[in-house]
Design a protein around this motif. Structure first.
Motif, PDB file in Angstrom:
ATOM      1  N   MET A  83       0.829  -1.213   0.000  1.00  0.00           N
ATOM      2  CA  MET A  83       0.000   0.000   0.000  1.00  0.00           C
ATOM      3  C   MET A  83       0.856   1.254   0.000  1.00  0.00           C
ATOM      4  N   ASP A  84       0.204   2.368  -0.355  1.00  0.00           N
ATOM      5  CA  ASP A  84       0.900   3.651  -0.442  1.00  0.00           C
ATOM      6  C   ASP A  84       1.105   4.298   0.921  1.00  0.00           C
ATOM      7  N   GLY A  85       0.203   4.027   1.858  1.00  0.00           N
ATOM      8  CA  GLY A  85       0.306   4.633   3.175  1.00  0.00           C
ATOM      9  C   GLY A  85      -1.054   4.737   3.842  1.00  0.00           C
ATOM     10  N   ILE A  86      -1.184   5.684   4.762  1.00  0.00           N
ATOM     11  CA  ILE A  86      -2.409   5.839   5.562  1.00  0.00           C
ATOM     12  C   ILE A  86      -3.000   7.220   5.326  1.00  0.00           C
ATOM     13  N   ILE A  87      -4.298   7.248   5.018  1.00  0.00           N
ATOM     14  CA  ILE A  87      -5.031   8.511   5.016  1.00  0.00           C
ATOM     15  C   ILE A  87      -5.564   8.702   6.431  1.00  0.00           C
ATOM     16  N   ASP A  88      -5.006   9.678   7.111  1.00  0.00           N
ATOM     17  CA  ASP A  88      -5.302   9.922   8.527  1.00  0.00           C
ATOM     18  C   ASP A  88      -6.440  10.952   8.627  1.00  0.00           C
ATOM     19  N   VAL A  89      -7.620  10.490   9.020  1.00  0.00           N
ATOM     20  CA  VAL A  89      -8.815  11.338   9.067  1.00  0.00           C
ATOM     21  C   VAL A  89      -9.099  11.758  10.510  1.00  0.00           C
ATOM     22  N   THR A  90      -9.224  13.055  10.721  1.00  0.00           N
ATOM     23  CA  THR A  90      -9.703  13.562  12.004  1.00  0.00           C
ATOM     24  C   THR A  90     -11.026  14.264  11.752  1.00  0.00           C
ATOM     25  N   LEU A  91     -12.051  13.793  12.429  1.00  0.00           N
ATOM     26  CA  LEU A  91     -13.409  14.284  12.209  1.00  0.00           C
ATOM     27  C   LEU A  91     -13.823  15.187  13.366  1.00  0.00           C
ATOM     28  N   PHE A  92     -14.348  16.358  13.018  1.00  0.00           N
ATOM     29  CA  PHE A  92     -14.814  17.335  13.994  1.00  0.00           C
ATOM     30  C   PHE A  92     -16.309  17.578  13.775  1.00  0.00           C
ATOM     31  N   VAL A  93     -17.047  17.716  14.869  1.00  0.00           N
ATOM     32  CA  VAL A  93     -18.484  17.978  14.789  1.00  0.00           C
ATOM     33  C   VAL A  93     -18.752  19.407  15.246  1.00  0.00           C
ATOM     34  N   ARG A  94     -19.594  20.104  14.506  1.00  0.00           N
ATOM     35  CA  ARG A  94     -19.982  21.449  14.896  1.00  0.00           C
ATOM     36  C   ARG A  94     -21.502  21.544  15.013  1.00  0.00           C
ATOM     37  N   PRO A  95     -22.016  22.240  16.012  1.00  0.00           N
ATOM     38  CA  PRO A  95     -21.273  22.957  17.052  1.00  0.00           C
ATOM     39  C   PRO A  95     -20.529  21.988  17.974  1.00  0.00           C
TER      40      PRO A  95
END
Length: 355
Positions: free
Chosen positions: A222-234
């Motif tokens: 594999m090419d690597g890791i897509i590192d996802v950080t999810l934020f909720v608003r409000p």
């Protein structure tokens, strides 16, 4: 409550729910029958891919009622060049998977998505078998059984030219009781990060066994890791506690919003790489907490870029994604017409058989 709100709550939402559920079930059944009847593997795989894409279009059209706020994304443009990646995300709400799939669709990755999901979802009639057909991997959260399931699935992924394997290593949603259990586990196992006890307030302690095995099995292909950080608003410390299904579907329709950071990690060098990744997410969400008042209203992607710099600076691209798209609404209309035509044909066939 205004007339518009009443009509939306008691007319539009129930009607759209019936249309969506019926369209999905009828579509899944017909596609399933076609795959059984047609003898050509290539045709069957095309039907499956069409089914997978149409399901997401329909789901986005339906979801636009409840998630009317745009999704804002800050991303490392390197990820657009990648073809074989793990996609690792924190888990804030029951809606995270849909938000991430919408973004992956935007980046032309959705057709090659595989998701690691809990085994109980496989028991849902029609939907469970369809998820299996999509190539999703079901785990029972019993390592003695799951290790073999994962190895078999990873052999399939290794043989593919493209894959984006989505994992939520926390294993469950960030709510008060799971947070308390996570903290107890960290204290019991004496988990440390940077020489200090790792007791995060914004994420759960990730489960390392499965994720580490997946990474090790796929690392050389594999090419690597897509590192996802999810934020909720409000901002809420426990978003799912506020934005329950009942709240989102009937009370706070359209009030929940999301923004996402998608970074790229080429490879890992530390045995504690997963803890370190979630340690970074902990810091980012804490920064968001401190500046959350800035994100109450976001004008456009440029405005988002300025505000996001308070959380993290870097060479990122910024986009805005809206769920309310004419294309998806046309798909919904198409399925309604298609269902009516199918019902008419079925009625005619029934009459002929009776006579």
């Amino acid at each position: 409550m205004s007339l518009g709100s009443v009509l939306k709550k008691y007319v539009a939402i129930p009607l759209m729910s019936v249309i969506y559920i019926t369209s999905v079930i009828v579509g899944f059944v017909i596609c399933g029958l076609l795959k059984l009847v047609l003898p050509f593997p290539g045709v069957r795989s095309r039907i499956l891919m069409w089914q997978k894409c149409e399901w997401l279009h329909l789901t986005i059209a339906y979801g636009s009622i409840f998630f009317s706020r745009p999704i804002y994304v800050a991303y490392n443009k390197q990820i657009l060049l990648k073809k074989r990646c793990l996609v690792i995300s924190n888990h804030q709400t029951n809606y995270d998977w849909l938000i991430i799939l919408i973004i992956l669709q935007k980046f032309d990755m959705y057709q090659d998505v595989c998701i690691l999901v809990k085994n109980s979802l496989a028991q849902i009639p029609i939907f469970g078998s369809t998820m299996r057909a999509f190539g999703y991997v079901f785990i029972k959260r019993s390592w003695s059984e799951d290790s073999n399931t994962l190895r078999d699935s990873l052999k399939y992924l290794r043989a593919r030219n493209r894959f984006f394997f989505l994992l939520f290593p926390e294993g469950t949603i960030f709510v008060p009781n799971t947070h308390e259990k996570s903290m107890e586990y960290s204290r019991k196992m004496d988990i440390k990060l940077g020489g200090c006890s790792f007791l995060p307030q914004n994420v759960l302690i990730p489960r390392t066994a499965g994720t580490t095995m997946v990474y090790n099995e796929l690392a050389d292909t594999m090419d690597g890791i897509i590192d996802v950080t999810l934020f909720v608003r409000p901002y809420r410390q426990y978003p799912q506690k506020t934005f329950t299904y009942t709240d989102v579907y009937f009370r706070n329709t359209g009030k929940i919003g999301f923004f996402i950071l998608m970074d790229f990690v080429h490879g890992v060098t530390s045995k504690d790489w997963l803890y370190e990744m979630f340690g970074r997410k902990e810091v980012l969400i804490e920064r968001y907490k401190q500046s959350s008042n800035l994100f109450g209203r976001i004008g456009d992607s440029d405005d988002f870029a300025k505000k996001f710099s308070k959380i993290k600076s870097g060479n990122y691209e910024f986009i805005e994604i809206t769920l309310m798209r004419w294309r998806n609404m046309l798909y919904l209309l198409y399925f309604i017409v298609w269902m009516l035509c199918t019902a008419c044909v079925a009625k005619m066939i029934a009459r002929c058989m009776l006579h």
